[in-house]
Write a protein that holds these residues in place. Sequence first.
Motif, PDB file in Angstrom:
ATOM      1  N   LEU A 431      -9.135  -7.753  -1.835  1.00 55.50           N
ATOM      2  CA  LEU A 431      -8.734  -6.904  -0.840  1.00 55.50           C
ATOM      3  C   LEU A 431      -9.446  -5.538  -0.618  1.00 55.50           C
ATOM      4  O   LEU A 431      -9.936  -5.265   0.575  1.00 55.50           O
ATOM      5  N   ARG A 432      -9.705  -4.870  -1.640  1.00 57.18           N
ATOM      6  CA  ARG A 432     -10.658  -3.775  -1.874  1.00 57.18           C
ATOM      7  C   ARG A 432     -12.037  -3.958  -1.157  1.00 57.18           C
ATOM      8  O   ARG A 432     -12.688  -3.350  -0.620  1.00 57.18           O
ATOM      9  N   PHE A 433     -12.543  -5.259  -1.732  1.00 62.59           N
ATOM     10  CA  PHE A 433     -13.831  -5.495  -1.122  1.00 62.59           C
ATOM     11  C   PHE A 433     -14.099  -5.635   0.257  1.00 62.59           C
ATOM     12  O   PHE A 433     -14.854  -5.310   1.037  1.00 62.59           O
ATOM     13  N   LEU A 434     -13.040  -6.540   0.597  1.00 64.10           N
ATOM     14  CA  LEU A 434     -12.978  -6.578   2.412  1.00 64.10           C
ATOM     15  C   LEU A 434     -12.968  -5.446   3.097  1.00 64.10           C
ATOM     16  O   LEU A 434     -13.371  -5.138   4.038  1.00 64.10           O
ATOM     17  N   LEU A 435     -12.285  -4.488   2.429  1.00 64.01           N
ATOM     18  CA  LEU A 435     -12.040  -3.151   3.266  1.00 64.01           C
ATOM     19  C   LEU A 435     -13.390  -2.591   2.867  1.00 64.01           C
ATOM     20  O   LEU A 435     -13.648  -1.597   3.908  1.00 64.01           O
ATOM     21  N   ALA A 436     -13.969  -2.600   1.818  1.00 64.00           N
ATOM     22  CA  ALA A 436     -15.330  -1.905   1.773  1.00 64.00           C
ATOM     23  C   ALA A 436     -16.408  -2.226   2.911  1.00 64.00           C
ATOM     24  O   ALA A 436     -17.274  -1.455   3.267  1.00 64.00           O
ATOM     25  N   THR A 475       1.892 -10.152   2.644  1.00 64.39           N
ATOM     26  CA  THR A 475       2.595  -9.151   2.588  1.00 64.39           C
ATOM     27  C   THR A 475       2.785  -8.343   1.190  1.00 64.39           C
ATOM     28  O   THR A 475       3.029  -7.127   1.242  1.00 64.39           O
ATOM     29  N   HIS A 476       2.673  -9.109   0.131  1.00 66.15           N
ATOM     30  CA  HIS A 476       2.875  -8.263  -1.102  1.00 66.15           C
ATOM     31  C   HIS A 476       1.881  -7.485  -1.630  1.00 66.15           C
ATOM     32  O   HIS A 476       2.086  -6.679  -2.657  1.00 66.15           O
ATOM     33  N   LEU A 477       0.753  -7.600  -0.712  1.00 66.92           N
ATOM     34  CA  LEU A 477      -0.434  -6.581  -0.862  1.00 66.92           C
ATOM     35  C   LEU A 477      -0.036  -5.317  -0.122  1.00 66.92           C
ATOM     36  O   LEU A 477      -0.985  -4.183  -0.336  1.00 66.92           O
ATOM     37  N   ARG A 478       0.485  -5.512   0.998  1.00 74.29           N
ATOM     38  CA  ARG A 478       0.536  -4.407   1.983  1.00 74.29           C
ATOM     39  C   ARG A 478       1.745  -3.238   1.866  1.00 74.29           C
ATOM     40  O   ARG A 478       2.906  -3.688   1.580  1.00 74.29           O
ATOM     41  N   TYR A 479       1.182  -2.099   1.569  1.00 79.55           N
ATOM     42  CA  TYR A 479       2.256  -0.783   1.277  1.00 79.55           C
ATOM     43  C   TYR A 479       2.956  -0.712   2.540  1.00 79.55           C
ATOM     44  O   TYR A 479       4.119  -0.319   2.291  1.00 79.55           O
ATOM     45  N   ASP A 480       2.643  -1.128   3.850  1.00 78.43           N
ATOM     46  CA  ASP A 480       3.333  -0.791   5.061  1.00 78.43           C
ATOM     47  C   ASP A 480       4.497  -1.775   5.151  1.00 78.43           C
ATOM     48  O   ASP A 480       5.274  -1.770   6.009  1.00 78.43           O
ATOM     49  N   SER A 491       2.191   1.724 -11.560  1.00 79.73           N
ATOM     50  CA  SER A 491       0.616   1.400 -11.196  1.00 79.73           C
ATOM     51  C   SER A 491       0.439   0.599 -10.089  1.00 79.73           C
ATOM     52  O   SER A 491      -0.358   0.535  -9.381  1.00 79.73           O
ATOM     53  N   ILE A 492       1.451  -0.398  -9.947  1.00 80.89           N
ATOM     54  CA  ILE A 492       1.409  -1.187  -8.993  1.00 80.89           C
ATOM     55  C   ILE A 492       1.751  -0.558  -7.502  1.00 80.89           C
ATOM     56  O   ILE A 492       0.804  -0.995  -6.508  1.00 80.89           O
ATOM     57  N   THR A 493       2.751   0.169  -7.372  1.00 79.84           N
ATOM     58  CA  THR A 493       2.754   1.048  -6.070  1.00 79.84           C
ATOM     59  C   THR A 493       1.590   2.009  -6.029  1.00 79.84           C
ATOM     60  O   THR A 493       1.259   1.961  -4.906  1.00 79.84           O
ATOM     61  N   PHE A 494       0.997   2.709  -6.994  1.00 81.72           N
ATOM     62  CA  PHE A 494      -0.143   3.453  -6.631  1.00 81.72           C
ATOM     63  C   PHE A 494      -1.234   2.763  -6.155  1.00 81.72           C
ATOM     64  O   PHE A 494      -1.963   3.056  -5.140  1.00 81.72           O
ATOM     65  N   ALA A 495      -1.411   1.268  -6.567  1.00 86.80           N
ATOM     66  CA  ALA A 495      -2.522   0.476  -6.239  1.00 86.80           C
ATOM     67  C   ALA A 495      -2.239   0.157  -4.680  1.00 86.80           C
ATOM     68  O   ALA A 495      -3.159   0.192  -3.796  1.00 86.80           O
TER      69      ALA A 495
END
Length: 675
Positions: A431-436, A475-480, A491-495
Amino acid sequence: MTESIPAVRRNGLLQSCEPCRKSKLKCDHARPVCGRCTAKNRTQGCFYHPAPMTKQATASQTRPVKRPRTESSNSSPSSVSAAEFPGLRVTSQPPSVTPGYLGSTSFSAVFSEHRTDISFEEDNAANSGALAKPLDRFRLQSALEVLKFLHQSTICDSLIRQFYAGHLMAAVSNIIMEAILQSLRRVLDSLDPGLNFESQLQNLAYQIFRSSAHPLTAHSSMTVEEYCASFTGENLRWEAVGIILATSGIALLSSSESDPGLIRVAPDAQARDLLQAQVIEASSICLGFCDTSTSVNELLGFYQYNDMLLRTQYYGDTSYLAWRRLGGLTATIYAAGLHQESTRAQDCPPFLHQWRMVCFASAFYADKCLSTFVGRPPFINYRYCSLSPPLDLSDEDLIAGGERLNQAISKLDAAGWNPQGNDLRVSMKRLRFLLAVLREQALEIALGTFDETDILQKYNKVIETARDMWDACPTHLRYDKYVSTEDDSMSITFARRHIYLDYLYTLFLVQRMVVKRTNTGHEALFSTSREVLSIILEVTNDRDPRVDISRHQSWVVLYYGLPSASILAFELLRQTQEPGPHPVMLPRAEVIRNLSIFVSCLSWVARPGQGNYRTCKAVEKKLSDILDQILDPQPIQRDYLGGDNDGLYSLLNWYSPDNWEFDPFEFPSNDGFPY
């Protein structure tokens, strides 16, 4: 003979074998049989006489021993002959032997494209063996110091394992890290301090230099054990040693001061600072050894990535040292061809293909992150790269291969995500790569030059793409969207929170440039700024006694929080000092409350001695002055609003060195972006 270290004659030269000595031929001093005798097939007669020139002396024949020559009389301070360090000859290749990845415009492109049409012999120069050249004293002594440090500092092993246990987005697979850790510790523990320890270290250094001089090869049927064995054990390389040093440095900077293991080896702040400096220096030395090698590979890319992160955490994200490290990482990515899918997948097993993709994705993300922070164009241009993200698969499925891997791939959804979300580490990196990729498109708008008619079209496209991509995320990756449970670690919440901030900040960058250039879109910018600021205040409330996250918190506050808080502060100041009506009215009570908390965070989020401390104090002072103007309005001052009526770009121009009364390079930083 079983002697491993060649003897040195009284005149300082290496002893020759008897056949070469008697024939007055040059001997290469190899043990147990020299190269000349091996070539002439006279291995049986090759031996080294312990005292070839001595005779039975009488009392009348005895004479004083000749005084040995001193260093200053026969050598320069910068180099030394191989005779002064017996048995230590490094093997290295000339830079022209392995040019690395060659693209479609290279000098050999036409021949490469017609390989099937003509028959010609491949150039085997890259594998024809290395050229021997003497090892200079500085490199030898540096190598010995690095190995001695690792031999004594067993705390590095435990720090790395503890770091991996609670970290979600490490670039280097735990399988690679554990293989290097176990192998390196076995090698170092096998050294006997009671039996010429210095000579054993010299032999080990020689072995590592020799292994590092050869390319790291792979083949499609290679197992993970074979792959790890190619850079561990007898094949130990400086890239592998460097990965341990850089990762242990990152782990050390993230360790709590109350960590029992750390207290045992570094009981006070001074000892801890010394340990940090030693790790960083050792990593620099190792990287210098890798720079002299002609081999580029994903292992070097992983090492350079971790070393670059270490620089950002120690010297600060604005440090030129960190920026230079990013340039070196980019050179490796391009030279190894990791930016192209065809090269990443070339003659390698599936697990290595995916690890190479992770290496590229990590470098790509770091490039966009630092480029955004300092406002410079990225090193890696997405238009020249294959942008397929790593598969959302666990390392266990990858190394298993076969039917298990095929089944794991078949369970991925249409967008390539694993709906079960069993391995958050892989999912987060993907996900971080796609956002980059989206971030670089935003940087094109923010840093590029476009006509006003083009900017709105590009703005709408980036915003639409970003929102579609975010909606497609599990959904399990989306903080919102994700509803946290008691089982979720900090660490999971922070990520999750950090990745959501990445998404929002991409929107913020585009929206900010649109407002600045077209004076439209204020409502969207203020809405995004308010959401970012509220999340930043949540980040600063996180506490974990086992991990020191203060460095990450100060970076997050400055990187994401400061621009958003500044936008809101200046708009609220403008609405306070200028008569209405205003197109967009901010919720005054909410914004003032959150800005006050944010200013308070700046007062403690970075501790004295940390690189971001002075920056946070300077920002705190300026934002406090603006809040005072909002709460107790005074006549308009041009110092705040600026001659162009845009105070954000005059007062809070963080990228202009003229705004600082101190040199940021004088203050080593322990702050860097989380990776």
